[in-house]
Write a protein that holds these residues in place. Structure first.
Motif, PDB file in Angstrom:
ATOM      1  N   GLU A   1      34.957  45.343  69.405  1.00 41.66           N
ATOM      2  CA  GLU A   1      34.237  46.464  70.036  1.00 41.66           C
ATOM      3  C   GLU A   1      35.198  47.562  70.452  1.00 41.66           C
ATOM      4  O   GLU A   1      34.896  48.750  70.327  1.00 41.66           O
ATOM      5  CB  GLU A   1      33.423  45.967  71.228  1.00 41.66           C
ATOM      6  N   ALA A   2      36.365  47.170  70.965  1.00 43.24           N
ATOM      7  CA  ALA A   2      37.358  48.157  71.393  1.00 43.24           C
ATOM      8  C   ALA A   2      37.911  48.956  70.220  1.00 43.24           C
ATOM      9  O   ALA A   2      38.448  50.051  70.412  1.00 43.24           O
ATOM     10  CB  ALA A   2      38.497  47.465  72.138  1.00 43.24           C
ATOM     11  N   GLN A   3      37.781  48.431  69.007  1.00 44.18           N
ATOM     12  CA  GLN A   3      38.244  49.165  67.825  1.00 44.18           C
ATOM     13  C   GLN A   3      37.130  49.997  67.187  1.00 44.18           C
ATOM     14  O   GLN A   3      37.331  50.607  66.134  1.00 44.18           O
ATOM     15  CB  GLN A   3      38.803  48.195  66.778  1.00 44.18           C
ATOM     16  N   GLY A   4      35.951  49.996  67.809  1.00 45.60           N
ATOM     17  CA  GLY A   4      34.854  50.798  67.289  1.00 45.60           C
ATOM     18  C   GLY A   4      33.899  50.048  66.392  1.00 45.60           C
ATOM     19  O   GLY A   4      33.052  50.658  65.724  1.00 45.60           O
ATOM     20  N   VAL A   5      34.014  48.717  66.335  1.00 44.38           N
ATOM     21  CA  VAL A   5      33.085  47.897  65.552  1.00 44.38           C
ATOM     22  C   VAL A   5      32.098  47.272  66.535  1.00 44.38           C
ATOM     23  O   VAL A   5      32.444  46.344  67.265  1.00 44.38           O
ATOM     24  CB  VAL A   5      33.829  46.798  64.764  1.00 44.38           C
ATOM     25  N   PRO A   6      30.870  47.769  66.616  1.00 40.46           N
ATOM     26  CA  PRO A   6      29.940  47.357  67.674  1.00 40.46           C
ATOM     27  C   PRO A   6      29.498  45.907  67.539  1.00 40.46           C
ATOM     28  O   PRO A   6      29.387  45.378  66.427  1.00 40.46           O
ATOM     29  CB  PRO A   6      28.760  48.316  67.513  1.00 40.46           C
ATOM     30  N   ARG A   7      29.235  45.300  68.671  1.00 41.50           N
ATOM     31  CA  ARG A   7      28.830  43.899  68.703  1.00 41.50           C
ATOM     32  C   ARG A   7      27.555  43.655  67.906  1.00 41.50           C
ATOM     33  O   ARG A   7      27.431  42.609  67.225  1.00 41.50           O
ATOM     34  CB  ARG A   7      28.628  43.470  70.172  1.00 41.50           C
ATOM     35  N   GLU A   8      26.637  44.606  67.924  1.00 44.62           N
ATOM     36  CA  GLU A   8      25.361  44.392  67.235  1.00 44.62           C
ATOM     37  C   GLU A   8      25.508  44.405  65.711  1.00 44.62           C
ATOM     38  O   GLU A   8      24.591  43.990  64.997  1.00 44.62           O
ATOM     39  CB  GLU A   8      24.332  45.437  67.656  1.00 44.62           C
ATOM     40  N   LYS A   9      26.664  44.846  65.191  1.00 45.11           N
ATOM     41  CA  LYS A   9      26.889  44.828  63.749  1.00 45.11           C
ATOM     42  C   LYS A   9      27.571  43.533  63.292  1.00 45.11           C
ATOM     43  O   LYS A   9      27.861  43.379  62.102  1.00 45.11           O
ATOM     44  CB  LYS A   9      27.755  46.029  63.352  1.00 45.11           C
ATOM     45  N   ILE A  10      27.831  42.617  64.239  1.00 45.15           N
ATOM     46  CA  ILE A  10      28.516  41.370  63.902  1.00 45.15           C
ATOM     47  C   ILE A  10      27.600  40.186  64.196  1.00 45.15           C
ATOM     48  O   ILE A  10      27.116  40.042  65.316  1.00 45.15           O
ATOM     49  CB  ILE A  10      29.826  41.211  64.699  1.00 45.15           C
ATOM     50  N   GLU A  11      27.354  39.384  63.186  1.00 48.33           N
ATOM     51  CA  GLU A  11      26.637  38.125  63.372  1.00 48.33           C
ATOM     52  C   GLU A  11      27.642  36.974  63.446  1.00 48.33           C
ATOM     53  O   GLU A  11      28.671  37.004  62.772  1.00 48.33           O
ATOM     54  CB  GLU A  11      25.669  37.881  62.209  1.00 48.33           C
ATOM     55  N   ILE A  12      27.331  35.983  64.276  1.00 44.54           N
ATOM     56  CA  ILE A  12      28.210  34.816  64.412  1.00 44.54           C
ATOM     57  C   ILE A  12      27.625  33.690  63.566  1.00 44.54           C
ATOM     58  O   ILE A  12      26.517  33.223  63.818  1.00 44.54           O
ATOM     59  CB  ILE A  12      28.333  34.376  65.873  1.00 44.54           C
ATOM     60  N   LEU A  13      28.384  33.259  62.573  1.00 45.02           N
ATOM     61  CA  LEU A  13      27.963  32.158  61.716  1.00 45.02           C
ATOM     62  C   LEU A  13      28.708  30.894  62.137  1.00 45.02           C
ATOM     63  O   LEU A  13      29.934  30.837  62.046  1.00 45.02           O
ATOM     64  CB  LEU A  13      28.254  32.472  60.249  1.00 45.02           C
TER      65      LEU A  13
END
Length: 499
Positions: A261-273
């Motif tokens: 998130e701190a690098q600009g990759v939002p949490r909602e764009k990441i799924e946890i598998l």
């Protein structure tokens, strides 16, 4: 994705490797801006995981490894992907990629032929691997098409393809003089575990971090820099007491999501598998894959966070004992073997468990670019492309632009400002003398420069407003707002904005 690839080539982020000779599949070169962005991502990772923690050490281990390291780590036997050939055109594909890229009805037919649930793709692949002869017939019966020709293929039985690059060491090429280019940076950490412990007096829990190149002879490299044969990894091996590993696994999952998130990759764009048991790597007790939603590609792995248990250190410890290099290992670990560490409570030697957050630099860069890439329509109806990178990642932090490149009084001030700002140590500052201020602004929007500093006639006292002497115009990339700032206050202004 096509627009992003075009931008990377046009603006000097990424080039095809060996391009003047037609290119080499799976290899890419980073251009003037790409190397800056890549270095900034690595610096942000290192700062967060090494400098800002009190339980981490760094390492830079060798790329070429002794073959015994990768034999006893299990890579010689298991670091492979299933490969199939199309006998019609002799094209070769990785089995899981071939099936995954088929239409849904074809995948369903493959699953039915193998008696697997089409909703559980890893189980489908596992069934294909478990029965090669049946798999060949299933691919044909289901009508699996060749991605190159588009026709239904005549598929061979799947067979394992080891992805390690083998190389000879020294002038004699025989069975005793070869090694491997490392397929992961992790093994260099495990083989240096005792060196780090002895030289730093670390006790559990602690970690060793490393950023470095790894090499994987992918069957079908594809999707730009997402799947390549030469890659760079950012890996941590975090050593902990057995029994505490699950808590540390969760700790690192939370930490890594926050970092993205701190690098600009939002949490909602990441799924946890939570990787299914049948799809786990040979060393893994449990693995979380962070699946980022890439443009065009969809959800693909951006980082893996694995609980490697005591597999690696345990395997190397046993191998050392078998080779007679250290004391033998007993079931209760009473003897002092090479790759153990005192238990923090009992002080008896223990083989620690390991949590491994492992991210690819190339995939990180692709994700960061994907999130930053923005197309905007301005108030005047014109359109601009802008990379809204976080300032600490931007390849160029500030562009200093003289309004007239042929006027010495202006260019001299601009060069002096550039030198002063570069001395702040915040990253690259560029002297931009293209001569056209509008084009310069657009160019720096496209490469993500947060601020442009313009030196004009007012700056040198030759404008219409004497009060603007010794001031410059600062233009904000995202808001397009412009602000006059005194040259004497410029360094402090920039330092605060980029802090």
């Amino acid at each position: 994705m096509e627009e992003l690839v075009s931008l990377c080539k046009r603006r000097g982020f990424i080039f095809q490797g060996s391009e003047i000779y037609g290119g080499l599949q799976g290899f890419y070169d980073y251009g003037p801006l790409g190397v800056e962005l890549k270095n900034n991502i690595k610096a942000a990772w290192w700062r967060s995981n090494v400098y800002e923690r009190d339980d981490m050490e760094g390492l830079d281990s060798s790329i070429i490894m002794h073959r015994l390291v990768l034999r006893h780590s299990g890579h010689e036997a298991t670091f492979s992907d299933p490969m199939v050939d199309n006998k019609k055109n002799n094209k070769r594909y990785r089995l899981d990629h071939l099936v995954k890229d088929q239409k849904a009805d074809v995948v369903a037919r493959v699953a039915a032929e193998m008696g697997a649930d089409p909703a559980n793709f890893p189980a489908v692949v596992a069934a294909l691997n478990a029965s090669p002869a049946r798999a060949s017939e299933a691919l044909k019966a289901a009508g699996v098409r060749d991605p190159f020709s588009g026709e239904v293929g005549d598929w061979t039985e799947p067979k394992p393809f080891n992805m390690m690059f083998k190389t000879t060491i020294g002038p004699v090429a025989d069975e005793d003089s070869y090694g491997y280019l490392r397929p992961e940076t992790a093994q260099g950490i495990f083989t240096n575990f005792k060196n780090v412990v002895d030289s730093t007096s670390r006790r559990l829990p602690f970690g060793i971090a490393q950023i470095g190149k790894a090499f994987r002879n992918e069957i079908t490299p594809r999707n730009f820099i997402f799947r390549v044969r030469e890659l760079e990894q950012m890996e941590i091996e975090f050593f902990c007491t057995p029994g505490t590993d699950e808590d540390w696994h969760q700790h690192w999952l939370d930490k890594r999501l926050a970092w993205w998130e701190a690098q600009g990759v939002p949490r909602e764009k990441i799924e946890i598998l939570d990787v299914p048991a049948e799809d786990l790597a040979h060393y893994s007790k449990r693995t979380y894959d962070l699946m980022y939603d890439y443009p065009t590609l969809g959800h693909e792995e951006i980082e893996g966070i694995a609980n490697r248990s005591d597999y690696d250190l345990g395997s190397h410890t046993k191998a050392q004992a078998e080779l007679g290099l250290v004391a033998s290992v007993t079931e209760n670990n009473d003897s002092i073997a090479k790759l153990t560490i005192p238990h923090p409570e009992t002080n008896k030697p223990v083989v620690p468990f390991v949590i491994e957050p492992s991210a690819g630099v190339d995939r990180a860069l692709l994700a960061v670019l994907s999130e930053a890439f923005t197309r905007e329509t301005l108030e005047n109806g014109s359109e601009r492309i802008v990379l809204k990178l976080r300032p600490h990642l931007a390849p160029i932090k500030v562009a200093v632009i003289p309004l007239a490149r042929n006027r010495e009084e202006i260019t001299a001030v601009a060069r002096a400002i550039k030198a002063e700002l570069q001395g702040l140590g915040l990253g690259r500052v560029l002297y931009e003398d293209s001569g056209n201020i509008g084009k310069a602004y657009r160019r720096h929007d496209e490469v993500g420069t947060p601020y442009c500093v313009t030196v004009d006639f007012d700056t040198v006292g030759k404008g219409e407003d004497p009060s603007l002497t010794d001031t410059v115009t600062i233009r904000d990339r995202d808001t397009l707002a412009q602000e006059r700032v005194k040259i004497s206050e410029l360094s402090g202004w920039i330092r605060e904005k980029l802090r």
